[in-house]
Design a protein around this motif. Sequence first.
Motif, mmCIF file in Angstrom:
data_model
loop_
_atom_site.group_PDB
_atom_site.id
_atom_site.type_symbol
_atom_site.label_atom_id
_atom_site.label_comp_id
_atom_site.label_asym_id
_atom_site.label_seq_id
_atom_site.Cartn_x
_atom_site.Cartn_y
_atom_site.Cartn_z
ATOM 1 N N ASP A 180 -11.871 3.302 7.411
ATOM 2 C CA ASP A 180 -11.699 2.315 6.338
ATOM 3 C C ASP A 180 -11.961 2.937 4.968
ATOM 4 O O ASP A 180 -12.742 3.890 4.862
ATOM 5 N N ASP A 181 -11.338 2.387 3.962
ATOM 6 C CA ASP A 181 -11.591 2.789 2.567
ATOM 7 C C ASP A 181 -11.439 4.287 2.369
ATOM 8 O O ASP A 181 -12.169 4.906 1.582
ATOM 9 N N GLU A 237 -4.258 -0.699 2.387
ATOM 10 C CA GLU A 237 -4.893 -2.004 2.193
ATOM 11 C C GLU A 237 -4.722 -2.443 0.741
ATOM 12 O O GLU A 237 -4.498 -1.616 -0.142
#
Length: 285
Positions: A180-181, A237
């Motif tokens: 993530d990220d 995202e």
Amino acid sequence: RAKAAGRNTMRFFDPSMQSEVSARATLESQLRYGLRDERFLLYYQIQVDRDGAIVGAECLLRWQDEHGGLISPAVFIPLAEQSGLILPIGHWVLHTACTQLAVWSERSETAQLTLAVNISARQFRRTDFVDQVLACIQDTGANPYRLKLEITESLLLDDVEDTVGKMMALKARGVGFALDDFGTGYSSLSYLKRLPFDQLKIDRSFVLDVLTDTNAAAIARTIIALGRTLELAVIAEGVETEEQRDWLAAHGCHAYQGYFFGRPEPLERLSLEAPKTLLRPTARG
Ligand code: C2E
Ligand code: MG
Ligand code: MG
Ligand code: MG
């Protein structure tokens, strides 16, 4: 010593600090009762592939205060981490997500969907984390191949052996992993190669600026290229506009998540079955 005490005294008597401390204490005790009073709920945000078909969702935790307002995880997750409350909360999230996966598996229209669950560092580091995930899968009847755990780069830096061991153990049972990220931390590329990730998530700060900032664009391109090299899927995202999606598609991104496709929604408002026809043929040379 005197200097330190002086500083502490100052801090203690600073009225804004004082109210901040008591606000935190209040929030923390409310969090503590939140689980008992069923004040936590999961929102779901769809993830789509290059053709605009829904391939899965990410579940995002929400906390409803006593006035019915929804509080962002950006506010309460750090507090829950510090107080250790993230452990029961994180378990509730995993169990609820697995229950939902099991429901989806009953219908052919939703059986292929994956569900991504955010895992906090403190939760992951528990010695019984692997057992906890496997127990949730077993108890609910969820298909482990549809479950995807999202972890962040900070986890890769401390205790790599523990991280590798836990990821391998879950991977062997079918559970997938997304980083993530990605791009915001300091992960070493050599770790990335050792860890059994399935997917890299381009952080939304880069997606936001992809059309206006050459650095953000360069980072996004690099992540996509890295995904290709390591044979990992890449999802962006925070895709908010068609232009961002088009740029990402043109540069080889595999999947997208963001307000352009759908906001995080409670389950009853989530529309999963109709394939999105947001993708238009684009004239590109
Ligand atoms: P994240 O995992 O990176 O989740 C993406 C965040 O971006 C979510 O914020 C989502 O609502 C938001 N987002 C999605 N699309 C867009 C968009 O197009 N534009 C903009 N501006 N934002 C978008 P949210 O729901 O507030 O969650 C914030 C963070 O809290 C998450 O970031 C995740 O790190 C953490 N979190 C959420 N749920 C959980 C959970 O169940 N457990 C743990 N440990 N952390 C969680
Ligand atoms: Mg996430
Ligand atoms: Mg993210
Ligand atoms: Mg993020």
